[in-house]
Design a protein around this motif. Structure first.
Motif, PDB file in Angstrom:
ATOM      1  N   GLN A 204      -9.177   2.344  -6.425  1.00 13.93           N
ATOM      2  CA  GLN A 204      -8.059   1.470  -6.064  1.00 13.93           C
ATOM      3  C   GLN A 204      -6.795   1.797  -6.833  1.00 13.93           C
ATOM      4  O   GLN A 204      -5.777   1.155  -6.650  1.00 13.93           O
ATOM      5  CB  GLN A 204      -8.435   0.011  -6.351  1.00 13.93           C
ATOM      6  CG  GLN A 204      -9.382  -0.610  -5.354  1.00 13.93           C
ATOM      7  CD  GLN A 204      -8.692  -0.960  -4.064  1.00 13.93           C
ATOM      8  OE1 GLN A 204      -7.480  -1.124  -4.022  1.00 13.93           O
ATOM      9  NE2 GLN A 204      -9.456  -1.081  -2.992  1.00 13.93           N
ATOM     10  N   HIS A 205      -6.914   2.770  -7.737  1.00 13.21           N
ATOM     11  CA  HIS A 205      -5.755   3.141  -8.547  1.00 13.21           C
ATOM     12  C   HIS A 205      -5.182   1.971  -9.322  1.00 13.21           C
ATOM     13  O   HIS A 205      -3.956   1.806  -9.405  1.00 13.21           O
ATOM     14  CB  HIS A 205      -4.654   3.737  -7.670  1.00 13.21           C
ATOM     15  CG  HIS A 205      -4.784   5.212  -7.501  1.00 13.21           C
ATOM     16  ND1 HIS A 205      -3.749   6.080  -7.688  1.00 13.21           N
ATOM     17  CD2 HIS A 205      -5.849   5.949  -7.169  1.00 13.21           C
ATOM     18  CE1 HIS A 205      -4.173   7.309  -7.464  1.00 13.21           C
ATOM     19  NE2 HIS A 205      -5.441   7.250  -7.142  1.00 13.21           N
TER      20      HIS A 205
ATOM     21  N   ASN B 201       3.040   1.506  -3.178  1.00 17.44           N
ATOM     22  CA  ASN B 201       2.283   1.930  -4.346  1.00 17.44           C
ATOM     23  C   ASN B 201       1.884   3.391  -4.263  1.00 17.44           C
ATOM     24  O   ASN B 201       1.907   4.110  -5.260  1.00 17.44           O
ATOM     25  CB  ASN B 201       1.024   1.077  -4.489  1.00 17.44           C
ATOM     26  CG  ASN B 201       1.343  -0.332  -4.933  1.00 17.44           C
ATOM     27  OD1 ASN B 201       2.417  -0.599  -5.450  1.00 17.44           O
ATOM     28  ND2 ASN B 201       0.420  -1.240  -4.711  1.00 17.44           N
ATOM     29  N   LEU B 202       1.500   3.797  -3.072  1.00 18.13           N
ATOM     30  CA  LEU B 202       1.107   5.196  -2.891  1.00 18.13           C
ATOM     31  C   LEU B 202       2.237   6.099  -3.326  1.00 18.13           C
ATOM     32  O   LEU B 202       2.068   7.045  -4.086  1.00 18.13           O
ATOM     33  CB  LEU B 202       0.765   5.446  -1.422  1.00 18.13           C
ATOM     34  CG  LEU B 202       0.496   6.900  -1.064  1.00 18.13           C
ATOM     35  CD1 LEU B 202      -0.661   7.452  -1.882  1.00 18.13           C
ATOM     36  CD2 LEU B 202       0.211   7.042   0.425  1.00 18.13           C
TER      37      LEU B 202
ATOM     38  N   THR C 263      -1.643  -3.445 -10.377  1.00 19.10           N
ATOM     39  CA  THR C 263      -2.878  -4.193 -10.229  1.00 19.10           C
ATOM     40  C   THR C 263      -3.756  -3.969 -11.458  1.00 19.10           C
ATOM     41  O   THR C 263      -3.837  -2.861 -11.968  1.00 19.10           O
ATOM     42  CB  THR C 263      -3.625  -3.720  -8.969  1.00 19.10           C
ATOM     43  OG1 THR C 263      -2.829  -3.983  -7.830  1.00 19.10           O
ATOM     44  CG2 THR C 263      -4.949  -4.435  -8.828  1.00 19.10           C
TER      45      THR C 263
ATOM     46  N   GLY D 259       2.985   5.710  -7.126  1.00 21.40           N
ATOM     47  CA  GLY D 259       1.965   6.242  -8.027  1.00 21.40           C
ATOM     48  C   GLY D 259       1.319   5.237  -8.953  1.00 21.40           C
ATOM     49  O   GLY D 259       0.606   5.585  -9.872  1.00 21.40           O
ATOM     50  N   HIS D 260       1.584   3.968  -8.714  1.00 23.36           N
ATOM     51  CA  HIS D 260       0.860   2.944  -9.465  1.00 23.36           C
ATOM     52  C   HIS D 260       0.648   1.761  -8.545  1.00 23.36           C
ATOM     53  O   HIS D 260       1.202   1.708  -7.456  1.00 23.36           O
ATOM     54  CB  HIS D 260       1.624   2.530 -10.712  1.00 23.36           C
ATOM     55  CG  HIS D 260       2.921   1.856 -10.413  1.00 23.36           C
ATOM     56  ND1 HIS D 260       4.132   2.385 -10.752  1.00 23.36           N
ATOM     57  CD2 HIS D 260       3.195   0.687  -9.773  1.00 23.36           C
ATOM     58  CE1 HIS D 260       5.085   1.576 -10.351  1.00 23.36           C
ATOM     59  NE2 HIS D 260       4.548   0.549  -9.743  1.00 23.36           N
ATOM     60  N   SER D 261      -0.111   0.793  -8.993  1.00 30.09           N
ATOM     61  CA  SER D 261      -0.472  -0.266  -8.054  1.00 30.09           C
ATOM     62  C   SER D 261      -0.101  -1.657  -8.525  1.00 30.09           C
ATOM     63  O   SER D 261      -0.301  -2.622  -7.816  1.00 30.09           O
ATOM     64  CB  SER D 261      -1.971  -0.222  -7.795  1.00 30.09           C
ATOM     65  OG  SER D 261      -2.656  -0.463  -9.001  1.00 30.09           O
TER      66      SER D 261
ATOM     67  N   LEU E  34       0.837  -1.199   0.000  1.00 29.69           N
ATOM     68  CA  LEU E  34       0.000   0.000   0.000  1.00 29.69           C
ATOM     69  C   LEU E  34       0.872   1.249   0.000  1.00 29.69           C
ATOM     70  O   LEU E  34       0.728   2.141  -0.850  1.00 29.69           O
ATOM     71  CB  LEU E  34      -0.876   0.006   1.255  1.00 29.69           C
ATOM     72  CG  LEU E  34      -2.347  -0.298   1.121  1.00 29.69           C
ATOM     73  CD1 LEU E  34      -2.610  -1.436   0.173  1.00 29.69           C
ATOM     74  CD2 LEU E  34      -2.951  -0.603   2.487  1.00 29.69           C
TER      75      LEU E  34
END
Lengths: 345, 345
Positions: free
Chosen positions: B119-120, B58-59, B66, B62-64, B55
């Motif tokens: 959820q980005h 990724n925050l 996913t 800037g991407h996940s 989490l």
DNA sequence: TTGTATTCTGCAATCGATTGTCGAAATTAT
DNA sequence: ATAATTTCGACAATCGATTGCAGAATACAA
């Protein structure tokens, strides 16, 4: 696809000359913000097409409202139905599902579980892969304070929440039914015995034989016949015995039962008069073969809902009570079809 | 289940009397950290059972990593196979899948898409629900800089990446095949015409009739017969006509073809001699009915892999080139089985 | 010994949302 | 009009990992 800058609560705050705190409060419908500003904030958020960054929110809040699922195969009927059931129940509570498939490999399963831990999922729902022997990775889930629910294929030595089928009972009923139909030499196709479900099904089989005073005949019990191909192969051998079985209980799956049926038909055995067949799982096709196949329905989608509800229930108690390992057992249902109707009723 | 405190890079840093930066660098295998400290950090991380908080990572990044997937039903063979295909391809690149089902309701579909935006996710893969008419929510995905890939059921007016089947061609071939088998009054069970796939299948049907100079008979074209029940109902009516069809192309699904088969058999029509039947999708059961059903295979799992690879490919170009809408069309394969063998070859 | 290059490490800001604390403003009570 | 209470909003810290920048430490050359 360049990553356009997305509007944040700061953008909204700046535009309205207030602070992000107020925006956040408004968005979370807190009381401590003026009715009018709240409306204004909501309106502006709408205008700017604001979408909350769940990543940031979850990071701050310390949970993710996400449930991770690990199954051997996503596209196996039983599992996809369970998943659909879970989805239905969790969707209403605004939870997300992250889905992984272990492809029946414990190595991949371990990787999946680790990914889910990294993702800070709130709960991991798992049905273990067939080659599993060590369950350190599941213990690890618990050690990280993540709820763990095992279903169907469970590691029985681990004390966790479990949702299972009463395999022993179902198996017992299936074999009893066959015996009552007049079958006397019933063969068992069994699955890998490191998995509890397959051990239980075997016990059910043995208990039924015992109840009706039938002998246990070793050559009729075939290990590891749990795919269509293995089921077919086993059948070829069984039906070539000097005293072949008059029924085969494919306790592993309907797929192996299908293998049995095809080989039996090809070898000229009449089903159900000369050979009875019973599968396991109530796959859609069992209704469509000729003859249709007797099998056991596991209420897969209901099972999924049960899993989800179990989780929510445990969550509510999480502060007060120490978690006790809990096992929910669902009673499967024997679906009697043509393939075991020796009596022809 | 109390939320135990998890070890962070700060815990590791504190224990070793260094800063979190170094720990982070070591964990990411950066060069700018001493070989020995790196080893020490890795060892300590292992000891403390450290797991990266994706989490937070990724925050910051800037991407996940996913991909979000929205399908009408998870537990429908075609979709679960596509998903399994996507999973296989993305797993290797360390991507996660968040899966939603719209349950054929556009309202739910919109909610799912919004959740995924929140959820980005880096990409949304979608097959739209049957009742869709407006696609603002998909435009919104694009506006948020999220890659969008439509597959199978696509909104054709939206310019996005698409992976589809050549429905028209497949349909054309299926009907041509039936005509060549000697069927002359071929009925079409069609799906909701707001979906492109069903429109295309109808065109294929019409083109085949045209090619062979067969008339278009309106009473043989049945709207909205896309479930087993609707297929059965339509068949009842069709076979009661003064001039009933001698073949039915259930262009909507194998399920509706199954409905056709059951009703036809019940009404005493011989398949394939009196009535030819062709379905769509190559569901597992089509092989098992008697007679087995001619159908069209869509290479679902391959489709999933194609989708994933398309995404990765586009990602590589993302800086340089402006994204152009791209359509990948997969040619489905006609699977000829007993239900259309009028000639009996 | 001095200077330059290289390797390493720490500081501090950042990603975006949330929330406890505190003071200002507004409302009510006296 | 003053005191007491409530409502509202700003400030700043926090969640955990990442990274640009700058400075320290070391190595090496002249």
């Amino acid at each position: 696809m360049k990553n356009k800058k997305r509007t944040t609560i700061y953008d909204i705050a700046e535009k309205l000359n207030i602070t992000a705190s107020s925006v956040s409060r408004a968005l979370n419908n807190s009381n401590y913000v003026n009715e009018n500003t709240k409306k204004l904030i909501l309106k502006t958020a709408e205008e700017l097409n604001y979408k909350r960054n769940t990543l940031a929110s979850n990071l701050r809040k310390g949970h993710s409202k996400t449930i991770g699922i690990v199954v051997p195969r996503i596209n196996q009927n039983f599992f996809s139905n369970v998943i659909a059931g879970i989805e239905e129940a969790t969707y209403q509570k605004d939870y997300n599902l992250i889905i992984c498939q272990s492809s029946e490999s414990q190595n991949k399963e371990i990787k999946c579980v680790n990914t889910l831990i990294n993702q800070h999922v709130d709960c991991i729902v798992i049905s273990v892969s067939v080659d599993g022997t060590d369950y350190q990775h599941l213990q690890n889930v618990l050690d990280h304070g993540i709820q763990l629910i095992q279903f169907d294929r469970v590691a029985d030595e681990l004390e966790t929440l479990k949702v299972i089928n009463d395999n022993e009972q179902a198996s017992f009923e299936a074999v009893s039914h066959m015996i009552e139909q007049g079958y006397k030499r019933i063969s068992l196709l069994e699955g890998p015995q490191n998995l509890q479900i397959f051990r239980q099904r075997k016990i059910g089989y043995l208990n039924a034989l015992k109840k009706y005073d039938l002998p246990i005949i070793d050559e009729l019990i075939v290990e590891n016949a749990w795919t269509k191909e293995l089921g077919a192969e086993a059948t070829r051998k069984l039906l070539s015995l000097s005293e072949p079985p008059d029924a085969i209980f494919a306790s592993t799956s309907d797929f192996s039962a299908l293998g049995v049926l095809e080989v039996a038909t090809a070898m000229g055995f009449k089903v159900p008069s000369q050979l009875g067949i019973c599968g396991y799982s109530n796959e859609a096709f069992t209704e469509l073969t000729s003859p249709s196949i007797t099998t056991i329905d596991q209420f897969s989608s209901y099972m999924g809902k049960t899993i989800a509800n179990l989780y929510f229930q445990e969550m509510e108690n999480k502060e007060e009570i120490e978690v006790v390992p809990k096992i929910i057992s669902i009673k499967p249902k024997l679906i009697i079809r043509s393939s075991t109707k020796k009596n022809g009723d």
